[in-house]
Design an enzyme around this catalytic site. Structure first.
Site, short mmCIF file in Angstrom:
data_model
loop_
_atom_site.label_atom_id
_atom_site.label_comp_id
_atom_site.label_asym_id
_atom_site.label_seq_id
_atom_site.Cartn_x
_atom_site.Cartn_y
_atom_site.Cartn_z
N ILE A 88 46.73 -27.53 35.29
CA ILE A 88 48.18 -28.32 34.54
C ILE A 88 49.10 -29.42 35.68
CG2 ILE A 88 51.23 -27.04 35.37
CD1 ILE A 88 50.01 -25.16 33.59
N ASP A 130 43.57 -26.63 52.25
CA ASP A 130 43.61 -25.33 51.85
C ASP A 130 45.20 -25.25 52.33
OD1 ASP A 130 44.24 -22.71 51.76
OD2 ASP A 130 42.65 -22.29 52.81
N VAL A 131 46.03 -24.61 51.12
CA VAL A 131 47.67 -24.95 51.62
C VAL A 131 47.83 -23.37 51.73
CG1 VAL A 131 48.00 -26.65 49.37
CG2 VAL A 131 47.68 -23.56 48.98
N ASN A 189 52.22 -25.99 42.74
CA ASN A 189 51.58 -26.01 41.60
C ASN A 189 50.12 -24.91 42.09
OD1 ASN A 189 50.09 -25.87 38.61
ND2 ASN A 189 48.51 -27.46 39.58
N TYR A 195 50.08 -10.98 40.55
CA TYR A 195 50.14 -12.05 39.95
C TYR A 195 51.38 -11.95 39.37
CZ TYR A 195 49.92 -16.17 37.13
OH TYR A 195 50.17 -17.23 36.36
N LYS A 204 54.10 -14.34 41.02
CA LYS A 204 54.34 -15.25 39.89
C LYS A 204 56.32 -14.84 40.33
CE LYS A 204 52.20 -18.61 38.90
NZ LYS A 204 52.42 -19.73 39.69
N ILE A 245 48.45 -22.40 28.03
CA ILE A 245 48.01 -23.41 28.11
C ILE A 245 47.04 -23.92 28.31
CG2 ILE A 245 48.52 -25.74 29.42
CD1 ILE A 245 51.47 -24.56 28.43
#
Length: 252
Positions: free
Chosen positions: A22, A64-65, A91, A155, A159, A188
């Site tokens: 994505i 690395d976020v 993202n 998850y 989210k 997706i």
């Protein structure tokens, strides 16, 4: 004002997890709409390949976020390289498929660190630069933000928290001239998703049966929705979550 309100001419975007899936789909649509993009990720080879496909309007930064210092460096790099920042796309993500009873606290924390804390940190650190150009932040939510999906408790928690980030950011960033929205992708198509579902025919059949438009979405479906939400066509849209899901979240 000249030009289409849907274009991104002159805009600068930072996209986490931009090397594939994505994130890369968003990057492609942004570049095609006139933006310059900085892709953030951990795998340099993947980022380099993505930039090669995107052309001169794209650059990458390995980070690395989940590391706050790395997030700060990524924002600084974007501003130094391109002269500013108009759009932040949160993202980057990871996934965990385990039953509730098998999921540990550490498992949940690892998902929260990427989807929630990293997005929070990047947004906080990018906000001054975004405010200078009346920019926008886009988070990536999920069908798991709304639906009861088994085997993904960590998850789902992460989210669901993303929806709170959208509302809270919109409330505080709005007076600075910065908008905050999210996209909730449906299922997706990607190499990873296709492989997983092809090995689980009952799950694939269930997904398709509850998607009124049928079939799977494509990364560009998310990319064009992101383009709209990041453009001046959406200048009065903030605090919203757009489901791009073929109708799955409301399907029977």
């Amino acid at each position: 004002m000249t030009g289409s309100p849907f274009d991104l001419d002159g805009k600068i975007a930072l996209i986490t997890g931009g090397g594939s899936g994505i994130g890369f789909g968003i990057a492609q649509c942004f570049v095609n709409s006139g933006a310059r993009v900085l892709l953030i990720g951990q795998t340099e080879s993947k980022l380099a390949a993505a930039v090669e496909q995107l052309g001169d309007s794209a650059r990458y930064f390995v980070a690395d976020v989940t590391n706050e210092a790395a997030c700060r460096s990524a924002v600084d790099c974007c501003v130094d390289m391109f002269g500013g920042l108009d759009i932040l796309i949160n993202n980057a993500g990871n996934h965990l498929k385990k039953s509730l009873l098998e999921t540990s606290q550490a498992d949940v924390q690892s998902v929260l660190d990427v989807h929630v804390l990293a997005a929070f940190n990047l947004t906080r650190l990018a906000l001054p630069a975004l405010a200078e150009r009346e920019g926008s932040v886009l988070f990536i939510a999920s069908m798991a933000s709304y639906l009861s999906i088994p085997q993904v408790i960590g998850y789902t928690a992460a989210k669901s928290a993303v929806l709170g980030l959208v509302r809270g950011t919109a409330a505080e960033a709005g007076p600075m001239g910065v908008r905050a929205n999210a996209i909730a992708p449906g299922w997706i198509s990607s190499a990873m998703t296709d492989a997983a579902l092809n090995n689980d025919p009952p799950r694939k059949a269930k997904i398709l049966s509850r998607t009124p438009l049928g079939g799977m979405g494509e990364p560009s479906d998310i990319g064009w929705a992101a383009t709209y939400l990041s453009s001046r066509a959406a200048k009065f849209v903030t605090g919203q979550v757009l489901a791009v899901d073929g109708g799955a979240v409301s399907g029977f």
